[in-house]
Design an enzyme around this catalytic site. Structure first.
Site, mmCIF file in Angstrom:
data_model
loop_
_atom_site.group_PDB
_atom_site.id
_atom_site.type_symbol
_atom_site.label_atom_id
_atom_site.label_comp_id
_atom_site.label_asym_id
_atom_site.label_seq_id
_atom_site.Cartn_x
_atom_site.Cartn_y
_atom_site.Cartn_z
ATOM 1 N N GLU A 55 0.765 -1.184 0.007
ATOM 2 C CA GLU A 55 0.081 0.000 0.154
ATOM 3 C C GLU A 55 0.761 1.267 0.076
ATOM 4 O OE1 GLU A 55 0.082 -2.475 2.303
ATOM 5 O OE2 GLU A 55 0.974 -1.542 3.851
ATOM 6 N N ASP A 56 0.354 2.353 -0.543
ATOM 7 C CA ASP A 56 0.913 3.741 -0.559
ATOM 8 C C ASP A 56 2.492 3.660 -1.232
ATOM 9 O OD1 ASP A 56 -1.232 4.686 0.799
ATOM 10 O OD2 ASP A 56 -0.390 4.040 2.780
ATOM 11 N N ARG A 57 2.528 2.966 -2.218
ATOM 12 C CA ARG A 57 3.749 2.658 -2.712
ATOM 13 C C ARG A 57 4.951 2.257 -1.983
ATOM 14 N NH1 ARG A 57 0.225 2.411 -5.789
ATOM 15 N NH2 ARG A 57 -0.030 3.703 -7.702
ATOM 16 N N LEU A 58 4.814 1.887 -0.567
ATOM 17 C CA LEU A 58 5.706 1.427 0.135
ATOM 18 C C LEU A 58 5.987 0.006 -0.050
ATOM 19 C CD1 LEU A 58 4.901 3.449 3.293
ATOM 20 C CD2 LEU A 58 6.286 3.993 1.320
#
Ligand SMILES: Cc1cc2nc3c(=O)[nH]c(=O)nc-3n(C[C@H](O)[C@H](O)[C@H](O)COP(=O)(O)O)c2cc1C
Length: 215
Positions: free
Chosen positions: A192-195
């Site tokens: 999620e969230d590019r992490l």
């Protein structure tokens, strides 16, 4: 005329899983095996497709899809025409990179290393296991060379089929397998969230060093 697609806002969330050092196998070939098993079990279309990137003397990289046919601790194997563009590039520079992307699982695997030709008997064995049509196709296609027309190709297939009718269709020496002997792997799990989770395995004196990389 069709309107150009604006790709700037095409994005989605990656929520399928996570990867931590604790649940990674110490051996990247085994880790690859676990992920390939998951992909096949999930019935992902073309799970064995991999992008093969090569680079010859001119320094211009080239990438294309090939099919993974077998893999083990000695390497990752595919079959092709030895005088194709990729074959010539591998002759000039035997280093290559493989990439698997399983969209349905938000997973990517990169593998790089040195490439060698498979022994002739291994290529013979695989060639003989292919359907006759594929064997004839491999014989007549001078892969990556310009041809006059599809019609011309079909005529060659027809001629080869006739001349093969009473003879065994044997592997030509310009067609066969390669093996990439891995020295580096990267396993990527979308989060999620590019992490995203990324782990790199680097070979160091027969030992694999594992590091987490920034997404
Ligand atoms: C799904 C798929 C599977 C393919 N599998 C192979 C393969 O196993 N071997 C192969 O030589 N080409 C395969 N190709 C064709 C290659 O992508 C490429 O067009 C061809 O090998 C010529 O590449 P080159 O001119 O860079 O050498 C496949 C293409 C696709 C889309």
């Amino acid at each position: 005329m069709k309107k150009q697609q604006d790709t700037r806002n095409v994005r989605r969330d990656y929520l399928h899983g996570q990867l931590s050092k604790e649940n990674l196998d110490q051996d990247p070939v085994r880790q690859f095996g676990h992920w390939m098993h998951d992909a096949v079990e999930a019935e992902i279309t073309d799970a064995t497709c991999m992008t093969l990137a090569t680079c010859g003397d001119d320094g211009m990289p080239a990438a294309r899809i090939v099919l993974l046919k077998h893999h083990d601790e000695t390497g990752f194997c595919w079959y092709t025409h030895y005088q194709s563009t990729k074959g010539i590039q591998l002759q000039q520079n035997p280093k290559a990179s493989l990439l698997f992307y399983w969209r349905e699982m938000d997973r990517q695997i990169r593998i790089s290393g040195v490439v060698e030709k498979l022994p002739a008997e291994t290529s013979d064995h695989y060639f003989d296991s292919r359907p006759i049509e594929s064997r004839i196709g491999a014989i007549v296609s001078q892969q990556s060379q310009p041809i006059k027309s599809r019609q011309a190709l079909l005529q060659q297939v027809e001629q080869q089929t006739q001349s093969s009718e009473n003879a065994a269709v044997k592997r030509p020496d310009y067609w066969g397998g390669y093996r990439l002997k891995p020295s580096e792997f990267e396993f990527w799990q979308g989060r999620e969230d590019r992490l995203h989770d990324r782990f790199r395995y680097l070979k160091n004196d027969h030992h694999w060093k594992i590091e987490r990389l920034a997404p």
